[in-house]
Each structure stands twice: as structure tokens, then as C-alpha cells.
Design an enzyme around this catalytic site. Structure first.
Site, PDB file in Angstrom:
ATOM      1  N   LYS A 201      -2.182  -1.603  -3.806  1.00 44.54           N
ATOM      2  CA  LYS A 201      -2.735  -0.466  -3.788  1.00 44.54           C
ATOM      3  C   LYS A 201      -2.002   0.960  -3.783  1.00 44.54           C
ATOM      4  CE  LYS A 201      -6.064   1.920  -0.518  1.00 44.54           C
ATOM      5  NZ  LYS A 201      -6.669   1.968   0.756  1.00 44.54           N
TER       6      LYS A 201
ATOM      7  N   LYS B 240       0.745  -1.252  -0.033  1.00 42.62           N
ATOM      8  CA  LYS B 240       0.118   0.079   0.205  1.00 42.62           C
ATOM      9  C   LYS B 240       0.910   1.510  -0.080  1.00 42.62           C
ATOM     10  CE  LYS B 240      -3.531   2.330   2.716  1.00 42.62           C
ATOM     11  NZ  LYS B 240      -4.512   2.117   3.906  1.00 42.62           N
TER      12      LYS B 240
HETATM   13 ZN   LIG Z   1      -5.628   3.643   8.136  1.00 39.82          ZN
END
Ligand SMILES: [Zn+2]
Length: 325
Positions: A246, A193
């Protein structure tokens, strides 16, 4: 002699026969934002066509999702009360716990994924416990994440999706779930992420922007590729069942490398900023609507098996009407 690659593009029947990538409704996960209160269905200003829903308003949404053939949702809760320790995140009667139970009651066959993080629940908006020096304390946070995950499993979640980017969270969550005999509850880890600029609309939607500093000490540096593979490796080692990248579109190389290297299902989260860039371009008439399909398809082609996207319902409608787009 000329090599005639165009023979495979001669007409639609041939093109469809030799098509290498397909997008089906089962690939899609629809995010849902649940809020406290009653009779609330309010469009999120920063995310067109996406709503804040109170639990009593989930029924219509879930029926629509099931009727479209979507098989999975990911739930985000917005609590009324926030504190330093995000205690409403692991309350048995917390917003997301009640939402999980409600969705499971409405549609037991629907796969319910619950996002596990602290930023929607902490007064400071960080994804973990903050020390007096303003530092997010990794190991202290793990205890809370494990508690949150167990509370979601208890409410009926099929899959826990930790999005906090603390070190060791997958292992801590797996251990806690197993100890409580939730051995069948899976972990979909937000493995890579990135600290991206594409999350702006989500932070408005989830009211989760940090009120000091940024998230660069735990989310990944967008310059890095090898580090993403390392994060995936650690998560797999700790017991993740799915790995995730992501955002998606700016990180297709990471999706491809992760998919080629590891055997786990690869999930891509096409985030709020990606959604709104495309929506705005289409709504303004700058690009044709087909850009939405082409973008999601590129994520599939890069190697994603599963895609979390705010376009899930839109795409499912199109796919249902036409079989393909
Ligand atoms: Zn968070």
C-alpha cells in the site's frame, strides 16, 4: 527474416486470446466507511462517489455490491467517541463490530474484511498507544490490536487486516485469535505500508489524521525496497495469510518482487489519492476513462492477486456489462 510480433495483435479475437493478464470481478475488494447515527448516506467530499453510511443504510449498499458480483468488502468504522486508548475500537458494540454483524446478516456469503488500526479511534490520531514523550509504544499497542482483532472476529469478520505497522502485530493477533478459538479467521497484513502522500483523502474520510507529528516511525520510507521484503518475511513468519502493498501504483516494483518471492496471495491497496488523481483527470477530460482500467490492470500485471480499490463497483459494472473492458 523479420520477426513478426504484430501477428499476435492482428485483430481483437487474437489479442484477447493471447492476453496475459485478466481482471475479473473476484479480484476486487470494495472499501466501506461506516458511521454512527441513522439514515446517513453522505458523500465524502474528498472521495467522489464514496459515502459515509450509517448501519441502517448498509442494506442498499451491500445488495448493490452482491448484485455486481463483488465477493469481498473491507470495513472502516468512524466512532463518535475517541480517547487516548482508542477504547471504542474494541467495544463489542463499537461501530465496526455492529457493521460487521450487519453485513454478515445481510449477506452471509460476502467475505467481510475488517481493518484493524487505532487511528480512527484515538484522540491523537496515531495508530497506537502514545507515551508521555509523544512516542508510539510498539509493544503496549500490540495488546490493544489483539483485543480489537478478537472483537472483530467475535462480530463475524472473515479476515482481519492490521494496518498499523507495529512490529509483531501479526504474531500477537494470530496468538489472540487462536486462544479464543478463531483459528479460521485469516490475517491480511498491510505488510509494506509506506508513509505516502497519497492518503490525504482517506484521512478526511476516516477523520484519522494525526494531530501531532507524522507516521514515519512506523510506516515505511518510500525510498526502500529491501525493507518491504523484510516486512513481508516477518509477517509471513508470524502467521499472515495474505501480504499487502500500500499504495499500489507508485509501488508496482514492490508488488512484483513480493509476488515473485513469496507464495502468499498478494493484495494491493489502491489508495484514496490514487483514486482521486484518476477520477479528477477523467472528470476534467484530461484523460479518457480507460485510464482507470489500465491503472488497475497494471497492478494486476505487477503481480497483485487481489486489489482493494474505490473503483471496485465501477469496474464490476463495466466487467458485468462487457465481460471485459
Ligand atoms: Zn492507523
Amino acid at each position: 527474416m523479420i520477426k513478426r510480433a504484430r501477428r499476435l495483435r492482428k485483430n481483437d479475437a487474437i489479442r484477447s486470446m493471447v492476453r496475459e493478464t485478466s481482471l475479473v470481478i473476484e479480484d476486487l475488494i470494495q472499501p466501506i466507511f461506516v458511521v454512527e447515527g441513522e439514515n446517513i448516506k453522505k458523500e465524502i467530499p474528498s472521495l467522489k462517489d464514496i459515502y459515509h453510511l450509517s448501519i441502517d443504510k448498509l442494506e442498499d449498499e451491500i445488495h448493490e455490491i452482491c448484485n455486481l458480483g463483488i465477493r469481498a468488502v473491507i470495513l472502516f468504522g468512524l466512532p463518535n467517541d475517541k480517547d487516548e486508548f482508542g477504547s471504542s475500537a474494541y467495544a463489542d458494540d463499537g461501530i465496526v463490530q455492529r457493521a460487521i454483524a450487519k453485513v454478515k446478516e445481510l449477506a452471509p456469503q460476502l467475505c467481510v474484511i475488517s481493518d484493524v488500526c487505532m487511528c480512527q479511534y484515538t484522540s491523537h490520531g496515531h495508530c497506537g498507544i502514545v507515551t508521555g514523550d509523544g512516542i508510539v509504544d510498539n509493544d503496549e499497542t500490540l495488546k490493544y490490536l489483539a483485543k480489537i482483532a478478537v472483537s472483530h472476529a467475535k462480530a463475524g469478520a472473515d479476515i482481519i487486516a492490521p494496518s498499523d505497522m507495529m512490529d509483531g502485530r501479526v504474531g500477537a493477533i494470530r496468538k489472540a485469535l487462536d486462544e479464543q478459538e478463531y483459528v479460521d479467521v485469516g490475517i491480511m497484513s498491510y505488510s509494506a505500508k509506506y508513509a505516502s502522500s497519497l492518503y490525504g483523502p482517506f484521512r478526511d474520510a476516516a477523520k484519522s489524521a494525526p494531530n501531532f507529528g507524522d507516521r514515519k516511525t512506523y510506516q515505511m520510507d518510500p525510498h526502500n525496497r529491501l525493507e518491504a521484503l523484510k516486512e513481508m518475511k516477518y509477517d509471513i513468519h508470524e502467521g499472515a495469510d495474505y501480504i499487502m502493498v500500500k499504495p499500489a501504483l507508485l509501488y508496482l516494483d514492490i508488488i512484483r518482487e513480493g509476488r515473485s518471492r513469496y507464495e502468499l496471495p498478494m493484495v494491493a491497496y489502491m489508495v484514496s489519492g490514487e483514486y482521486m488523481m484518476l477520477r479528477n483527470a477523467v472528470d476534467m477530460g484530461v484523460l479518457s476513462e480507460n485510464i482507470i482500467y489500465e491503472s488497475v490492470m497494471s497492478i494486476k500485471r505487477a503481480g497483485a492477486d487481489i486489489i482493494i480499490t474505490y473503483f471496485a463497483k465501477y469496474l464490476a459494472k463495466k466487467l458485468k456489462q462487457t465481460g471485459s473492458i
